[in-house]
Design an enzyme around this catalytic site. Structure first.
Site, PDB file in Angstrom:
ATOM      1  N   GLY A  43       0.927  -0.806  -0.065  1.00  0.00           N
ATOM      2  CA  GLY A  43       0.082  -0.069   0.008  1.00  0.00           C
ATOM      3  C   GLY A  43       0.569   1.708   0.019  1.00  0.00           C
ATOM      4  O   GLY A  43       0.523   2.137  -0.967  1.00  0.00           O
ATOM      5  N   CYS A  44       1.819   1.244   0.643  1.00  0.00           N
ATOM      6  CA  CYS A  44       3.277   2.448   1.182  1.00  0.00           C
ATOM      7  C   CYS A  44       3.783   2.838  -0.402  1.00  0.00           C
ATOM      8  O   CYS A  44       3.594   3.570  -0.647  1.00  0.00           O
ATOM      9  CB  CYS A  44       3.820   1.714   2.264  1.00  0.00           C
ATOM     10  SG  CYS A  44       2.506   1.872   4.009  1.00  0.00           S
ATOM     11  N   THR A  45       3.800   1.420  -1.134  1.00  0.00           N
ATOM     12  CA  THR A  45       4.570   2.214  -2.393  1.00  0.00           C
ATOM     13  C   THR A  45       3.686   2.410  -3.029  1.00  0.00           C
ATOM     14  O   THR A  45       4.231   3.083  -4.400  1.00  0.00           O
ATOM     15  CB  THR A  45       5.171   0.414  -3.129  1.00  0.00           C
ATOM     16  OG1 THR A  45       6.225  -0.359  -1.863  1.00  0.00           O
ATOM     17  CG2 THR A  45       6.071   0.347  -3.971  1.00  0.00           C
ATOM     18  N   ALA A  48       3.584   6.064  -2.580  1.00  0.00           N
ATOM     19  CA  ALA A  48       4.475   6.725  -3.209  1.00  0.00           C
ATOM     20  C   ALA A  48       4.650   6.827  -4.715  1.00  0.00           C
ATOM     21  O   ALA A  48       4.469   8.345  -4.856  1.00  0.00           O
ATOM     22  CB  ALA A  48       5.848   6.703  -2.328  1.00  0.00           C
TER      23      ALA A  48
END
Length: 152
Positions: A43-45, A48
């Protein structure tokens, strides 16, 4: 989450290169301040990389992007390099800024233990340092486009 119309708490945190950044450094510009749980996770990738893809348009509209998590400077550096992120990642291992921006929520683990976890959240801060918009529980893939539309 903090209330729209209130002064955004100032902070000083190191970026992925160890350089210190304060919110006050960005007076005169709109700031997209987004909080995410952990470098290198799916999710964070996704979040970003979405910000990276729209970064030129966000900058064109006069906004800077600052990502904040409790990961280390070294972790942020690896994350930036692996994904070619063109914006600043700030390291908050003591969670002072995470707490100041009220992006933690209680949750219960499968074993029944109550913990506090970071809720993926984004603030749009105006050129004077006031919170213009606040979004909690944002969708990683949609967050950057959402913020771009808010800048219109």
């Amino acid at each position: 989450m903090l209330e729209v119309g209130t002064k955004a708490p100032d902070f000083t945190l190191p970026d992925q290169n160890g350089q210190m950044h304060s919110l006050a450094d960005y007076r005169g510009q709109r700031v997209i301040l987004y909080f995410y749980p952990k470098d290198m996770t799916a999710g964070c990738t996704s979040q970003a990389c979405s910000f990276a893809e729209l970064y030129p348009q966000l900058r064109e509209k006069g906004a800077v992007v600052l990502g904040v998590s409790k990961d280390s400077v070294e972790s942020h550096k690896r994350f930036e390099e692996k994904h070619g992120l063109p914006f600043t990642l700030l390291s908050d291992p003591e969670m002072n800024v995470i707490n100041a921006y009220d992006v933690l929520a209680e949750s219960t683990t499968k074993t029944g233990k109550i913990t506090r976890r970071l809720v993926r959240s984004t603030y749009l801060i105006d050129a004077n340092g006031t919170i213009e918009k606040a979004f909690g529980k944002v969708k990683p893939k949609d967050n950057a486009a959402q913020m771009l539309s808010e800048l219109a």
